[in-house]
Design a protein around this motif. Sequence first.
Motif, PDB file in Angstrom:
ATOM      1  N   MET A   1      43.913  46.342  31.860  1.00  0.00           N
ATOM      2  CA  MET A   1      43.018  45.591  32.703  1.00  0.00           C
ATOM      3  C   MET A   1      43.330  44.101  32.531  1.00  0.00           C
ATOM      4  O   MET A   1      43.371  43.593  31.420  1.00  0.00           O
ATOM      5  CB  MET A   1      41.573  45.901  32.298  1.00  0.00           C
ATOM      6  N   ASP A   2      43.530  43.415  33.652  1.00  0.00           N
ATOM      7  CA  ASP A   2      43.844  41.994  33.562  1.00  0.00           C
ATOM      8  C   ASP A   2      42.561  41.171  33.402  1.00  0.00           C
ATOM      9  O   ASP A   2      41.450  41.681  33.488  1.00  0.00           O
ATOM     10  CB  ASP A   2      44.682  41.545  34.766  1.00  0.00           C
ATOM     11  N   LYS A   3      42.742  39.882  33.157  1.00  0.00           N
ATOM     12  CA  LYS A   3      41.615  38.985  32.870  1.00  0.00           C
ATOM     13  C   LYS A   3      40.622  38.901  34.043  1.00  0.00           C
ATOM     14  O   LYS A   3      39.409  38.907  33.824  1.00  0.00           O
ATOM     15  CB  LYS A   3      42.152  37.601  32.517  1.00  0.00           C
ATOM     16  N   LYS A   4      41.140  38.843  35.262  1.00  0.00           N
ATOM     17  CA  LYS A   4      40.256  38.756  36.428  1.00  0.00           C
ATOM     18  C   LYS A   4      39.416  40.023  36.540  1.00  0.00           C
ATOM     19  O   LYS A   4      38.207  39.945  36.781  1.00  0.00           O
ATOM     20  CB  LYS A   4      41.074  38.551  37.704  1.00  0.00           C
ATOM     21  N   GLU A   5      40.035  41.167  36.369  1.00  0.00           N
ATOM     22  CA  GLU A   5      39.297  42.431  36.465  1.00  0.00           C
ATOM     23  C   GLU A   5      38.236  42.523  35.366  1.00  0.00           C
ATOM     24  O   GLU A   5      37.127  42.988  35.602  1.00  0.00           O
ATOM     25  CB  GLU A   5      40.270  43.609  36.375  1.00  0.00           C
ATOM     26  N   GLU A   6      38.565  42.066  34.174  1.00  0.00           N
ATOM     27  CA  GLU A   6      37.589  42.028  33.078  1.00  0.00           C
ATOM     28  C   GLU A   6      36.390  41.155  33.437  1.00  0.00           C
ATOM     29  O   GLU A   6      35.245  41.531  33.198  1.00  0.00           O
ATOM     30  CB  GLU A   6      38.236  41.488  31.800  1.00  0.00           C
TER      31      GLU A   6
END
Length: 188
Positions: A1-6
């Motif tokens: 999971m990337d930072k934006k999705e987090e």
Amino acid sequence: MDKKEERLNHILKATITILSEEGAEKLSMRKVAKNANLSLSNLQYYYKDKDLLLIATVKYYFESCQEEVTQAIALLTAERMPSTEVFLRKLLNMLLLEGKSNDQVLMFQEIWTLSARNEELERAVETYYKNYCTWLIDLISKFSKEPEVIVSLLIPFIEGYTIVNNVIPLDKERIIQMMVKLISSMDK
């Protein structure tokens, strides 16, 4: 999971917390931003307004619920395929949620309340239920010859149960027994 999705997941979880603990009338963009430890402008970067935030929250919430059931069914069927009755008991036990003490039920009630006043959200909820029915039909088709009939019976029953479970004369276990017997007799 990337930072934006987090970050998006964090925002949506903060929104769910507010909805389930305080209700829709207390939900505001400012409150969500505060609970998600963001500035209001940062929240608005991801969700321009409350309606878009609500639609994303509903989608996220429903997908999380569906994933939870999928994982439980996968555990049930991991070793060997259970009988139809065992499968139905497990499924009903997961889906028949009891009243106001359950955060999931409170969240569903808030979603229905909000969708009654918001056409875009109402369409999102309808889309969810169509997808949910398709998913459930596929799941039940492994155990039944007529999954569409079973889903058409279960969905309104399950939804209604969350509203009236505390006033009906039978307990959850008796209701599950009754529903399994009814469904089994229909599926012969």
